[in-house]
Design a protein around this motif. Structure first.
Motif, mmCIF file in Angstrom:
data_model
loop_
_atom_site.group_PDB
_atom_site.id
_atom_site.type_symbol
_atom_site.label_atom_id
_atom_site.label_comp_id
_atom_site.label_asym_id
_atom_site.label_seq_id
_atom_site.Cartn_x
_atom_site.Cartn_y
_atom_site.Cartn_z
ATOM 1 N N ASN A 178 35.443 9.493 35.334
ATOM 2 C CA ASN A 178 34.567 8.515 35.976
ATOM 3 C C ASN A 178 33.143 9.017 36.155
ATOM 4 O O ASN A 178 32.207 8.227 36.208
ATOM 5 C CB ASN A 178 35.163 8.132 37.338
ATOM 6 N N SER A 179 32.962 10.336 36.219
ATOM 7 C CA SER A 179 31.627 10.890 36.444
ATOM 8 C C SER A 179 31.036 11.617 35.235
ATOM 9 O O SER A 179 29.881 12.024 35.286
ATOM 10 C CB SER A 179 31.656 11.858 37.634
ATOM 11 N N PHE A 180 31.815 11.780 34.180
ATOM 12 C CA PHE A 180 31.345 12.569 33.039
ATOM 13 C C PHE A 180 31.154 11.785 31.745
ATOM 14 O O PHE A 180 30.254 12.087 30.964
ATOM 15 C CB PHE A 180 32.327 13.712 32.744
ATOM 16 N N LEU A 190 23.312 7.168 33.637
ATOM 17 C CA LEU A 190 22.686 8.479 33.596
ATOM 18 C C LEU A 190 22.108 8.797 32.216
ATOM 19 O O LEU A 190 21.003 9.328 32.105
ATOM 20 C CB LEU A 190 23.726 9.531 34.004
ATOM 21 N N VAL A 191 22.837 8.464 31.146
ATOM 22 C CA VAL A 191 22.344 8.794 29.807
ATOM 23 C C VAL A 191 21.055 8.042 29.483
ATOM 24 O O VAL A 191 20.175 8.560 28.795
ATOM 25 C CB VAL A 191 23.408 8.519 28.713
ATOM 26 N N VAL A 399 27.009 5.634 43.018
ATOM 27 C CA VAL A 399 25.713 5.600 43.701
ATOM 28 C C VAL A 399 25.086 6.992 43.712
ATOM 29 O O VAL A 399 23.871 7.139 43.545
ATOM 30 C CB VAL A 399 25.862 5.047 45.131
ATOM 31 N N ALA A 400 25.906 8.032 43.878
ATOM 32 C CA ALA A 400 25.392 9.401 43.853
ATOM 33 C C ALA A 400 24.803 9.731 42.489
ATOM 34 O O ALA A 400 23.724 10.329 42.382
ATOM 35 C CB ALA A 400 26.508 10.386 44.199
ATOM 36 N N LEU A 401 25.494 9.347 41.424
ATOM 37 C CA LEU A 401 24.999 9.555 40.067
ATOM 38 C C LEU A 401 23.680 8.826 39.843
ATOM 39 O O LEU A 401 22.722 9.375 39.286
ATOM 40 C CB LEU A 401 26.037 9.077 39.048
ATOM 41 N N ILE A 402 23.637 7.577 40.289
ATOM 42 C CA ILE A 402 22.446 6.749 40.095
ATOM 43 C C ILE A 402 21.260 7.338 40.858
ATOM 44 O O ILE A 402 20.160 7.470 40.317
ATOM 45 C CB ILE A 402 22.724 5.300 40.557
ATOM 46 N N GLY A 429 26.929 14.894 37.576
ATOM 47 C CA GLY A 429 28.312 14.420 37.563
ATOM 48 C C GLY A 429 29.232 15.305 38.379
ATOM 49 O O GLY A 429 30.096 14.812 39.118
ATOM 50 N N CYS A 430 29.053 16.625 38.282
ATOM 51 C CA CYS A 430 29.869 17.555 39.078
ATOM 52 C C CYS A 430 29.611 17.367 40.567
ATOM 53 O O CYS A 430 30.553 17.331 41.375
ATOM 54 C CB CYS A 430 29.558 18.996 38.680
ATOM 55 N N GLY A 431 28.347 17.237 40.937
ATOM 56 C CA GLY A 431 28.007 17.066 42.347
ATOM 57 C C GLY A 431 28.545 15.771 42.928
ATOM 58 O O GLY A 431 28.873 15.708 44.125
#
Length: 486
Positions: A178-180, A190-191, A399-402, A429-431
């Motif tokens: 989901n995050s990678f 993100l990309v 939301v964290a990723l964004i 993504g890790c964070g």
């Protein structure tokens, strides 16, 4: 020169984050509203000179800089919102359709059963770990949980042990994907923000994901031995309700090759197009016979991320149609349900794009680049930390990723990184995995569907994601030093 406090990008960033995080947590606002309000506040505080400097730093002309600074706050927010929606709208909508159709047609269940056939029931945790990771690429996190936790209960009923291990294997695998890995909404946004080729993000996210889920699995094995959890009955998920999953005969499910096609088609063509594009940039000749030229054209056509996902969605609908043949229930209801699910994600993601885009106009990227110019490797843990703080504070990994990618996206061009922006993206993504707790909707889905108590989830699921995220950060720091990819 020291900037006045109220026009300092760091101060404006702080105000924006307080509004977004505080709005979601304290005021219980929908993330869409919180992000839009955050964008409005940031735009209001940003001086025109900062906007003009931002455009010039990006290579724009003075006329373009003055034109942007002359736009109203609403126009600037709407432009960034629409720009993000144009990048991810079709992709998320089609990913939602693919996921829903795979669930309803039995394709997802076929993939899981095939994994069990290969590994055996006793090795089910490993099978579930890998299945949930790859299912988590096209299918939303909550759908993976809804699909696979009942299967975990069925397997646990059969072997009489390891229920917690099965649950942690499923949740860990799905959370990492989901995050990678695009087309999950966060990585997909993100990309675009960080100018990372989608094929490279897919490959890098998959490789890092396999490393982190291995670390998570080792933690899950230890936790399962230390705090074993028995399979429970409850009003939310009665045990007899899951027995129907094993009633379906394999003959009622689509074949494995067809089940995999909605996912494998877009992945293969997007990756092939990325390889082709790399060959073109390196100057390698790719022209040849008529067949080779047509193959190149085909890859370029279906390798476009929008066309690839649309095609994958059409394939998923065909699979569903074949399985529902003879049924009076049409496919309109399935598509409508998928789009309702995806529509909310599109709105939140586009609002996040508006927030991130307006943040960039403050000059935050240049400010952070200036602060870290003598120790660029610090940007990777910084990206990790920003994402982790936002995730822990407001609960949503997306939301964290964004938010983190919006803050750091300018690094890809303005900071002249010594390593590829892929490493920054994966660090974000890790964070975004740290730390799931009661403010996370996914946390409650896991608790209610698996029948774990809140204390059990906080002792097992939450620390497991901390372990996986931290291991991922360590791997990225080493890889960025040894393989900068620039």
């Amino acid at each position: 020169m020291t900037l006045p406090l109220f026009s300092d990008p760091l101060f404006i960033l702080l105000i924006g984050v307080i509004i977004v995080v505080g709005g979601i947590i304290a005021l219980q606002l929908h993330p869409f509203l919180a992000l839009i309000l955050g964008a409005f506040a940031v735009a209001l505080l940003t001086p025109g000179s900062a906007i003009e400097q931002f455009v010039i730093d990006k290579g724009g002309t003075e006329a373009a800089a003055k034109a942007l600074s002359a736009k109203s706050i609403g126009e600037r927010i709407a432009f960034e919102f629409g720009s993000t929606c144009g990048k991810i709208g079709i992709l998320i909508a089609m990913a939602a359709i693919i996921g829903k159709c795979m669930l309803e047609s039995g394709a997802a269940e076929r993939i899981v059963r095939s994994m069990l056939n290969v590994t055996g029931v006793n090795n089910a945790p490993i099978s579930f770990l890998i299945s949930s990771f790859f299912l988590g690429i096209p299918v939303f996190f909550d759908i993976v949980i809804f699909l696979m936790i009942p299967l975990a209960k069925a397997v646990s009923m059969r072997i009489g042990k390891n229920y917690l291990l099965l649950v942690l294997a499923i949740t860990g695998g799905a959370a990492m994907a989901n995050s990678f890995v695009p087309p999950a909404p966060g990585p997909l946004f993100l990309v675009g923000e960080m100018n990372i080729p989608i094929g490279m993000m897919m490959a890098g996210g998959t490789m890092l994901g396999l490393v982190t889920i291995t670390a998570g699995y080792l933690f899950a094995v230890w936790a399962n031995k230390k705090w074993p959890v028995v399979l429970r009955d409850s009003m939310d998920a009665r045990l007899e309700d899951i027995k129907s999953l094993s009633i379906k005969d394999d003959s009622q499910l689509p074949p494995l090759w067809l089940s995999l096609l909605p996912v494998s088609f877009p992945l293969v063509f997007i990756c092939a197009d990325n390889i082709l594009e790399s060959m073109m940039k390196s100057g390698e000749p790719i022209s040849g016979s008529f067949i080779v030229n047509k193959l190149v054209e085909l890859i370029q056509l279906f390798g476009d991320k929008n066309i690839a996902l649309v095609t994958g969605g059409l394939i998923a609908l065909v699979v569903l149609g074949l399985q529902k043949k003879g049924s009076k229930e049409g496919m309109t209801s399935f598509v409508q349900a998928a789009l309702m699910s995806g529509g909310g994600i599109i709105l939140i993601t586009a609002a996040g794009g508006a927030f991130g885009g307006i943040l960039q106009q403050t000059g935050i990227s240049s400010r952070i680049a200036e602060m870290t110019k003598d120790y660029q490797m610090a940007l990777i843990p910084l990206a990790f930390l920003i994402s982790a703080v936002v995730r822990t504070a407001q609960g949503s990994a997306t939301v964290a990723l964004i938010t983190a990618s919006g803050i750091l996206s300018g690094m890809a061009t303005s900071a002249h990184l010594e390593y590829h922006p892929l490493y920054l993206g994966l660090a974000i993504g890790c964070g975004s995995k740290l730390v799931p707790w009661m403010n996370d909707a996914g946390f409650w889905i896991i608790v209610k569907i698996s029948n774990l108590t809140e204390r059990e989830a906080l002792k097992t699921f939450s620390p497991m994601l901390v372990v996986m995220g931290t291991v991922g950060l360590a791997v990225l720091l080493v890889a960025a030093k040894l393989f900068p990819l620039v």
